[in-house]
Scaffold this motif. Structure first.
Motif, PDB file in Angstrom:
ATOM      1  N   ILE A   1      44.873   1.305  33.176  1.00  0.00           N
ATOM      2  CA  ILE A   1      45.986   1.944  32.471  1.00  0.00           C
ATOM      3  C   ILE A   1      47.089   0.913  32.313  1.00  0.00           C
ATOM      4  CG2 ILE A   1      47.771   3.731  32.575  1.00  0.00           C
ATOM      5  CD1 ILE A   1      45.752   5.391  34.242  1.00  0.00           C
ATOM      6  N   LEU A   2      47.540   0.718  31.095  1.00  0.00           N
ATOM      7  CA  LEU A   2      48.686  -0.133  30.797  1.00  0.00           C
ATOM      8  C   LEU A   2      49.294   0.430  29.531  1.00  0.00           C
ATOM      9  CD1 LEU A   2      50.445  -2.590  31.390  1.00  0.00           C
ATOM     10  CD2 LEU A   2      48.811  -3.977  30.104  1.00  0.00           C
ATOM     11  N   ASP A   3      50.329   1.222  29.696  1.00  0.00           N
ATOM     12  CA  ASP A   3      50.892   1.961  28.571  1.00  0.00           C
ATOM     13  C   ASP A   3      52.399   1.776  28.464  1.00  0.00           C
ATOM     14  OD1 ASP A   3      48.472   3.176  27.762  1.00  0.00           O
ATOM     15  OD2 ASP A   3      48.681   4.669  29.350  1.00  0.00           O
TER      16      ASP A   3
ATOM     17  N   VAL B   1      56.342  -4.892  20.695  1.00  0.00           N
ATOM     18  CA  VAL B   1      55.477  -4.623  21.839  1.00  0.00           C
ATOM     19  C   VAL B   1      54.094  -4.357  21.265  1.00  0.00           C
ATOM     20  CG1 VAL B   1      55.018  -3.139  23.828  1.00  0.00           C
ATOM     21  CG2 VAL B   1      57.388  -3.608  23.155  1.00  0.00           C
ATOM     22  N   VAL B   2      53.115  -5.164  21.688  1.00  0.00           N
ATOM     23  CA  VAL B   2      51.762  -5.105  21.160  1.00  0.00           C
ATOM     24  C   VAL B   2      50.799  -4.864  22.315  1.00  0.00           C
ATOM     25  CG1 VAL B   2      49.957  -6.424  19.985  1.00  0.00           C
ATOM     26  CG2 VAL B   2      52.329  -6.648  19.265  1.00  0.00           C
ATOM     27  N   ARG B   3      49.791  -4.028  22.092  1.00  0.00           N
ATOM     28  CA  ARG B   3      48.785  -3.726  23.116  1.00  0.00           C
ATOM     29  C   ARG B   3      47.429  -4.192  22.617  1.00  0.00           C
ATOM     30  NH1 ARG B   3      45.414   0.807  24.864  1.00  0.00           N
ATOM     31  NH2 ARG B   3      45.563   1.025  27.127  1.00  0.00           N
ATOM     32  N   GLU B   4      46.712  -4.899  23.486  1.00  0.00           N
ATOM     33  CA  GLU B   4      45.372  -5.369  23.163  1.00  0.00           C
ATOM     34  C   GLU B   4      44.398  -4.881  24.220  1.00  0.00           C
ATOM     35  OE1 GLU B   4      45.507  -9.611  23.054  1.00  0.00           O
ATOM     36  OE2 GLU B   4      46.358  -9.670  21.054  1.00  0.00           O
ATOM     37  N   GLN B   5      43.174  -4.592  23.791  1.00  0.00           N
ATOM     38  CA  GLN B   5      42.128  -4.222  24.735  1.00  0.00           C
ATOM     39  C   GLN B   5      40.891  -5.032  24.411  1.00  0.00           C
ATOM     40  OE1 GLN B   5      41.318  -0.056  25.201  1.00  0.00           O
ATOM     41  NE2 GLN B   5      39.737  -0.437  26.720  1.00  0.00           N
TER      42      GLN B   5
ATOM     43  N   LEU C   1      43.146  -4.859  29.681  1.00  0.00           N
ATOM     44  CA  LEU C   1      44.269  -4.452  28.832  1.00  0.00           C
ATOM     45  C   LEU C   1      45.368  -5.500  28.940  1.00  0.00           C
ATOM     46  CD1 LEU C   1      44.544  -0.674  29.763  1.00  0.00           C
ATOM     47  CD2 LEU C   1      43.484  -1.670  27.734  1.00  0.00           C
ATOM     48  N   ARG C   2      46.087  -5.673  27.839  1.00  0.00           N
ATOM     49  CA  ARG C   2      47.189  -6.642  27.818  1.00  0.00           C
ATOM     50  C   ARG C   2      48.299  -6.097  26.947  1.00  0.00           C
ATOM     51  NH1 ARG C   2      46.650 -12.831  25.640  1.00  0.00           N
ATOM     52  NH2 ARG C   2      46.146 -11.806  23.688  1.00  0.00           N
ATOM     53  N   ILE C   3      49.529  -6.222  27.430  1.00  0.00           N
ATOM     54  CA  ILE C   3      50.707  -5.895  26.616  1.00  0.00           C
ATOM     55  C   ILE C   3      51.508  -7.173  26.466  1.00  0.00           C
ATOM     56  CG2 ILE C   3      52.963  -4.767  26.654  1.00  0.00           C
ATOM     57  CD1 ILE C   3      51.668  -2.221  26.930  1.00  0.00           C
ATOM     58  N   ILE C   4      51.896  -7.467  25.244  1.00  0.00           N
ATOM     59  CA  ILE C   4      52.685  -8.654  24.946  1.00  0.00           C
ATOM     60  C   ILE C   4      53.972  -8.181  24.284  1.00  0.00           C
ATOM     61  CG2 ILE C   4      52.767 -10.826  23.677  1.00  0.00           C
ATOM     62  CD1 ILE C   4      49.630 -10.555  23.596  1.00  0.00           C
TER      63      ILE C   4
ATOM     64  N   GLN D   1      52.369 -10.606  16.478  1.00  0.00           N
ATOM     65  CA  GLN D   1      51.193 -10.707  17.336  1.00  0.00           C
ATOM     66  C   GLN D   1      50.081  -9.796  16.808  1.00  0.00           C
ATOM     67  OE1 GLN D   1      51.021 -12.733  19.965  1.00  0.00           O
ATOM     68  NE2 GLN D   1      48.959 -12.112  20.512  1.00  0.00           N
ATOM     69  N   GLU D   2      48.845 -10.263  16.920  1.00  0.00           N
ATOM     70  CA  GLU D   2      47.707  -9.421  16.572  1.00  0.00           C
ATOM     71  C   GLU D   2      47.536  -8.363  17.643  1.00  0.00           C
ATOM     72  OE1 GLU D   2      44.129 -11.537  15.754  1.00  0.00           O
ATOM     73  OE2 GLU D   2      45.134 -12.926  14.414  1.00  0.00           O
ATOM     74  N   GLY D   3      46.914  -7.280  17.303  1.00  0.00           N
ATOM     75  CA  GLY D   3      46.705  -6.178  18.233  1.00  0.00           C
ATOM     76  C   GLY D   3      47.347  -4.922  17.685  1.00  0.00           C
ATOM     77  N   LEU D   4      47.401  -3.894  18.509  1.00  0.00           N
ATOM     78  CA  LEU D   4      47.981  -2.625  18.114  1.00  0.00           C
ATOM     79  C   LEU D   4      49.497  -2.675  18.336  1.00  0.00           C
ATOM     80  CD1 LEU D   4      47.719   0.380  17.312  1.00  0.00           C
ATOM     81  CD2 LEU D   4      47.402   0.864  19.746  1.00  0.00           C
TER      82      LEU D   4
END
Length: 181
Positions: free
Chosen positions: A117-119, A75-79, A84-87, A54-57
């Motif tokens: 906040i989504l961490d 686990v990928v985090r996008e902003q 915020l989104r976690i996939i 997945q793209e993202g951090l």
């Protein structure tokens, strides 16, 4: 301020899984492969997996061998603006060499007018085979909220085994000296 989990079940599960992760190698009966958490780096990961990541951090990556074959968990985090989104995705490499997405889920904090906040909780990813069925279980924690002050956050414990997803939700607590909210 430090956020602490308020529900004992969450802590008990994490402690149990952490203690059990010491004995990860068992003999498999299905494919002849023992359950084993594997160490990874970019050279040891399958190029097919690197192509579908997945793209993202990239927040966390797990890699293990079990009765289903080679497993990858990301686990990928996008902003995007204030959203915020976690996939999280679980892939299995089949005996024919094809990569199959076993599980995918997303969590969001959208349209938050305050501080979103989504961490991922660092150090919470645990891969075990607690029930000794030669299929790995993945456990990790997230915290989320939309706050403008010092408020408790929602805490979520995810347990994934094969195509099954289990979720336990709770809240964090904040300790300010002897005051707890």
């Amino acid at each position: 301020m430090t956020h602490f989990c308020t529900f004992g079940l969450l802590c008990l599960i994490m402690l149990t899984l952490g203690a059990c992760s010491q004995s990860l190698e068992r003999s498999a009966t299905t494919l002849g492969q023992p359950f084993q958490v594997l160490q990874w780096d970019t050279t040891s990961l399958d190029s097919q997996f690197l192509d579908v990541m997945q793209e993202g951090l990239l927040v966390k990556l797990g890699y293990w061998q079990d009765a289903n074959g080679e497993n990858y968990f990301e686990v990928v985090r996008e902003q995007r603006a204030e959203d915020l989104r976690i996939i999280a995705r679980h892939y299995v490499k089949r005996p024919d060499g094809q990569l199959h997405m076993q599980q995918q889920f997303k969590d969001f904090v959208i349209d938050c007018g305050y501080d979103p906040i989504l961490d991922y909780i660092p150090g919470s990813l645990t891969i075990t085979d607690m029930d000794s069925n030669q299929v790995g279980e993945v456990v990790f924690l997230l915290q989320k909220g939309c706050i403008s002050d010092v408020s408790p956050l929602q805490a979520q414990l995810y347990l994934i085994e094969g195509a099954q997803l289990f979720l336990i939700r709770g809240t964090t607590q904040i300790k300010l000296g002897s005051y707890v909210m």
